[in-house]
Scaffold this motif. Structure first.
Motif, PDB file in Angstrom:
ATOM      1  N   ASN A   1      16.548   1.965 -45.030  1.00  0.00           N
ATOM      2  CA  ASN A   1      17.167   3.024 -44.223  1.00  0.00           C
ATOM      3  C   ASN A   1      16.218   3.446 -43.119  1.00  0.00           C
ATOM      4  OD1 ASN A   1      18.410   5.247 -43.186  1.00  0.00           O
ATOM      5  ND2 ASN A   1      18.763   6.243 -45.154  1.00  0.00           N
ATOM      6  N   THR A   2      16.701   3.357 -41.858  1.00  0.00           N
ATOM      7  CA  THR A   2      15.849   3.741 -40.737  1.00  0.00           C
ATOM      8  C   THR A   2      15.565   5.233 -40.738  1.00  0.00           C
ATOM      9  OG1 THR A   2      17.759   3.968 -39.298  1.00  0.00           O
ATOM     10  CG2 THR A   2      16.646   1.857 -39.297  1.00  0.00           C
ATOM     11  N   ASN A   3      16.338   6.003 -41.495  1.00  0.00           N
ATOM     12  CA  ASN A   3      16.127   7.443 -41.552  1.00  0.00           C
ATOM     13  C   ASN A   3      15.264   7.846 -42.734  1.00  0.00           C
ATOM     14  OD1 ASN A   3      17.757   8.021 -39.271  1.00  0.00           O
ATOM     15  ND2 ASN A   3      19.582   7.705 -40.516  1.00  0.00           N
ATOM     16  N   ALA A   4      14.462   6.921 -43.210  1.00  0.00           N
ATOM     17  CA  ALA A   4      13.561   7.227 -44.316  1.00  0.00           C
ATOM     18  C   ALA A   4      12.620   8.340 -43.902  1.00  0.00           C
ATOM     19  CB  ALA A   4      12.772   5.973 -44.701  1.00  0.00           C
ATOM     20  N   GLN A   5      11.989   8.926 -44.888  1.00  0.00           N
ATOM     21  CA  GLN A   5      11.211  10.141 -44.636  1.00  0.00           C
ATOM     22  C   GLN A   5       9.899   9.879 -43.908  1.00  0.00           C
ATOM     23  OE1 GLN A   5      11.710   8.608 -47.485  1.00  0.00           O
ATOM     24  NE2 GLN A   5      10.049   8.828 -48.955  1.00  0.00           N
ATOM     25  N   TYR A   6       9.510   8.634 -43.706  1.00  0.00           N
ATOM     26  CA  TYR A   6       8.226   8.344 -43.099  1.00  0.00           C
ATOM     27  C   TYR A   6       8.218   8.605 -41.592  1.00  0.00           C
ATOM     28  CZ  TYR A   6       7.830   5.643 -47.430  1.00  0.00           C
ATOM     29  OH  TYR A   6       7.831   5.247 -48.739  1.00  0.00           O
ATOM     30  N   SER A   7       7.178   9.234 -41.101  1.00  0.00           N
ATOM     31  CA  SER A   7       6.953   9.313 -39.657  1.00  0.00           C
ATOM     32  C   SER A   7       6.387   7.978 -39.205  1.00  0.00           C
ATOM     33  CB  SER A   7       5.953  10.433 -39.336  1.00  0.00           C
ATOM     34  OG  SER A   7       4.670  10.103 -39.846  1.00  0.00           O
ATOM     35  N   ASP A   8       6.347   7.756 -37.892  1.00  0.00           N
ATOM     36  CA  ASP A   8       5.762   6.512 -37.385  1.00  0.00           C
ATOM     37  C   ASP A   8       4.321   6.363 -37.855  1.00  0.00           C
ATOM     38  OD1 ASP A   8       8.045   5.693 -36.088  1.00  0.00           O
ATOM     39  OD2 ASP A   8       7.441   6.457 -34.132  1.00  0.00           O
ATOM     40  N   GLN A   9       3.552   7.436 -37.787  1.00  0.00           N
ATOM     41  CA  GLN A   9       2.153   7.365 -38.175  1.00  0.00           C
ATOM     42  C   GLN A   9       1.996   7.039 -39.657  1.00  0.00           C
ATOM     43  OE1 GLN A   9      -0.212   7.392 -35.832  1.00  0.00           O
ATOM     44  NE2 GLN A   9      -1.610   6.777 -37.455  1.00  0.00           N
ATOM     45  N   GLU A  10       2.858   7.628 -40.472  1.00  0.00           N
ATOM     46  CA  GLU A  10       2.807   7.324 -41.907  1.00  0.00           C
ATOM     47  C   GLU A  10       3.168   5.867 -42.167  1.00  0.00           C
ATOM     48  OE1 GLU A  10       3.976  11.675 -43.819  1.00  0.00           O
ATOM     49  OE2 GLU A  10       5.571  10.324 -43.130  1.00  0.00           O
ATOM     50  N   LEU A  11       4.181   5.389 -41.441  1.00  0.00           N
ATOM     51  CA  LEU A  11       4.560   3.989 -41.582  1.00  0.00           C
ATOM     52  C   LEU A  11       3.412   3.066 -41.204  1.00  0.00           C
ATOM     53  CD1 LEU A  11       8.211   3.677 -40.195  1.00  0.00           C
ATOM     54  CD2 LEU A  11       7.419   3.182 -42.511  1.00  0.00           C
ATOM     55  N   ILE A  12       2.768   3.367 -40.087  1.00  0.00           N
ATOM     56  CA  ILE A  12       1.665   2.526 -39.611  1.00  0.00           C
ATOM     57  C   ILE A  12       0.561   2.458 -40.654  1.00  0.00           C
ATOM     58  CG2 ILE A  12      -0.194   2.382 -37.893  1.00  0.00           C
ATOM     59  CD1 ILE A  12       1.892   3.562 -35.890  1.00  0.00           C
ATOM     60  N   GLN A  13       0.198   3.602 -41.215  1.00  0.00           N
ATOM     61  CA  GLN A  13      -0.871   3.621 -42.217  1.00  0.00           C
ATOM     62  C   GLN A  13      -0.491   2.805 -43.449  1.00  0.00           C
ATOM     63  OE1 GLN A  13      -3.981   4.719 -41.823  1.00  0.00           O
ATOM     64  NE2 GLN A  13      -3.292   5.095 -39.718  1.00  0.00           N
ATOM     65  N   ARG A  14       0.738   2.904 -43.882  1.00  0.00           N
ATOM     66  CA  ARG A  14       1.179   2.166 -45.061  1.00  0.00           C
ATOM     67  C   ARG A  14       1.242   0.666 -44.773  1.00  0.00           C
ATOM     68  NH1 ARG A  14       3.883   6.040 -48.887  1.00  0.00           N
ATOM     69  NH2 ARG A  14       4.611   4.182 -49.999  1.00  0.00           N
TER      70      ARG A  14
ATOM     71  N   LYS B   1      -4.167   3.930 -31.696  1.00  0.00           N
ATOM     72  CA  LYS B   1      -5.026   5.079 -32.016  1.00  0.00           C
ATOM     73  C   LYS B   1      -4.298   6.409 -31.885  1.00  0.00           C
ATOM     74  CE  LYS B   1      -8.364   2.197 -32.620  1.00  0.00           C
ATOM     75  NZ  LYS B   1      -8.729   1.833 -34.009  1.00  0.00           N
ATOM     76  N   ASN B   2      -2.975   6.363 -31.730  1.00  0.00           N
ATOM     77  CA  ASN B   2      -2.180   7.587 -31.669  1.00  0.00           C
ATOM     78  C   ASN B   2      -2.515   8.453 -30.457  1.00  0.00           C
ATOM     79  OD1 ASN B   2      -0.006   8.919 -32.894  1.00  0.00           O
ATOM     80  ND2 ASN B   2      -1.351  10.391 -33.898  1.00  0.00           N
ATOM     81  N   LYS B   3      -3.022   7.829 -29.384  1.00  0.00           N
ATOM     82  CA  LYS B   3      -3.282   8.570 -28.152  1.00  0.00           C
ATOM     83  C   LYS B   3      -1.982   8.862 -27.412  1.00  0.00           C
ATOM     84  CE  LYS B   3      -7.877   6.536 -27.462  1.00  0.00           C
ATOM     85  NZ  LYS B   3      -8.700   5.681 -26.582  1.00  0.00           N
ATOM     86  N   SER B   4      -0.991   8.032 -27.641  1.00  0.00           N
ATOM     87  CA  SER B   4       0.349   8.246 -27.113  1.00  0.00           C
ATOM     88  C   SER B   4       1.304   8.005 -28.269  1.00  0.00           C
ATOM     89  CB  SER B   4       0.632   7.268 -25.963  1.00  0.00           C
ATOM     90  OG  SER B   4       0.497   5.927 -26.415  1.00  0.00           O
ATOM     91  N   SER B   5       2.602   8.221 -28.060  1.00  0.00           N
ATOM     92  CA  SER B   5       3.541   7.968 -29.144  1.00  0.00           C
ATOM     93  C   SER B   5       3.609   6.470 -29.411  1.00  0.00           C
ATOM     94  CB  SER B   5       4.929   8.498 -28.777  1.00  0.00           C
ATOM     95  OG  SER B   5       5.528   7.684 -27.784  1.00  0.00           O
ATOM     96  N   PHE B   6       3.978   6.119 -30.630  1.00  0.00           N
ATOM     97  CA  PHE B   6       4.079   4.700 -30.972  1.00  0.00           C
ATOM     98  C   PHE B   6       5.148   4.025 -30.122  1.00  0.00           C
ATOM     99  CE2 PHE B   6       5.844   1.155 -33.423  1.00  0.00           C
ATOM    100  CZ  PHE B   6       4.695   0.394 -33.570  1.00  0.00           C
ATOM    101  N   ARG B   7       6.249   4.738 -29.852  1.00  0.00           N
ATOM    102  CA  ARG B   7       7.307   4.155 -29.032  1.00  0.00           C
ATOM    103  C   ARG B   7       6.812   3.858 -27.618  1.00  0.00           C
ATOM    104  NH1 ARG B   7      12.692   6.764 -30.209  1.00  0.00           N
ATOM    105  NH2 ARG B   7      12.472   5.308 -31.943  1.00  0.00           N
ATOM    106  N   THR B   8       5.952   4.716 -27.083  1.00  0.00           N
ATOM    107  CA  THR B   8       5.368   4.451 -25.768  1.00  0.00           C
ATOM    108  C   THR B   8       4.527   3.191 -25.807  1.00  0.00           C
ATOM    109  OG1 THR B   8       5.315   6.802 -25.199  1.00  0.00           O
ATOM    110  CG2 THR B   8       3.822   5.367 -23.986  1.00  0.00           C
ATOM    111  N   TRP B   9       3.693   3.088 -26.827  1.00  0.00           N
ATOM    112  CA  TRP B   9       2.818   1.924 -26.998  1.00  0.00           C
ATOM    113  C   TRP B   9       3.645   0.650 -27.115  1.00  0.00           C
ATOM    114  CZ3 TRP B   9       1.341  -1.285 -31.353  1.00  0.00           C
ATOM    115  CH2 TRP B   9       0.114  -1.939 -31.210  1.00  0.00           C
ATOM    116  N   LEU B  10       4.684   0.683 -27.953  1.00  0.00           N
ATOM    117  CA  LEU B  10       5.536  -0.478 -28.164  1.00  0.00           C
ATOM    118  C   LEU B  10       6.335  -0.808 -26.908  1.00  0.00           C
ATOM    119  CD1 LEU B  10       6.634  -2.602 -30.124  1.00  0.00           C
ATOM    120  CD2 LEU B  10       8.280  -0.902 -30.934  1.00  0.00           C
TER     121      LEU B  10
END
Length: 211
Positions: A2-15, A68-77
């Motif tokens: 589910n794309t609406n899972a509780q993880y934030s982008d940063q949490e997803l990246i760490q996992r 490094k989370n200097k910008s949003s992950f979507r910006t980086w991608l």
């Protein structure tokens, strides 16, 4: 998944960095519409856009530890996708992914009637998309990132490596071109959305590529 899972982008990246590779599927599903619009605004075919999306996701996965989370992950991608589009169109030499976050950070709303929310209205969206294909690429790209993908002036500036003032100028010119183009036709056409029927296939392609 589910794309609406509780993880934030940063949490997803760490996992994901902690070897939970399967969670990269959520990254793909969350960002498919945004990358697809970018590819289509560069006038790539549906097939070429999918190839560019896959390459962008693989690059993002390979270099995920450098985010490094200097910008949003979507910006980086999104910047990776823009670089891939430029590389394919041979309009510039793509910069190394390692430097994506090292650039100096660099669609204002149309009007109360022409907000980004209304842009996504099916009928109006089809008209704008057709008109966008008839305006210069530099303006079309800024409009797509700002008004359709909802990025800020600073994020758009960073992705395109132009000044924030230049972003504003290009956006205003894009709107001027659009008004003139929209007056020429008003036909319903296929919306530049990454239809859900393609989403699973993209997930399969990318997950196979990174496995």
């Amino acid at each position: 998944m589910n794309t609406n899972a509780q993880y934030s982008d940063q949490e997803l990246i760490q996992r994901i960095l902690n070897k939970e590779t399967a969670l990269f599927e959520l990254i793909i599903r969350r960002n498919n519409p945004y990358l697809y619009r970018i590819g289509k605004m560069y006038r790539f075919s549906h097939e070429d856009t999918q190839d560019l999306m896959q390459d962008s996701y693989v690059q993002a996965y390979t270099h995920l530890y450098q985010f490094k989370n200097k910008s949003s992950f979507r910006t980086w991608l999104s910047k990776i996708m823009v670089n891939e589009c430029y590389r394919k169109s041979q309009k510039w030499t793509s910069k190394n992914v390692e430097s994506l976050e090292n650039n100096t950070p660099a669609f204002e709303k149309l009007s109360s009637v022409e907000t980004a929310h209304n842009v996504m209205n099916t009928e109006l969206n089809s008209v704008i998309e057709k008109a966008l294909l008839h305006i210069p690429e530099d303006y079309r790209t800024v409009f797509t990132l700002r008004e359709i993908n909802g990025l800020s002036v600073a994020e758009t500036s960073e992705i395109l490596s132009i000044t924030e003032s230049n972003v504003k100028v290009r956006l205003n010119r894009a709107k001027t071109y659009l008004r003139a183009e929209i007056e020429k036709f008003y036909n319903k056409e296929e919306i530049f959305e990454f239809n859900l029927i393609y989403c699973d296939a993209m997930v399969d392609r990318v997950m196979k590529a990174i496995s």
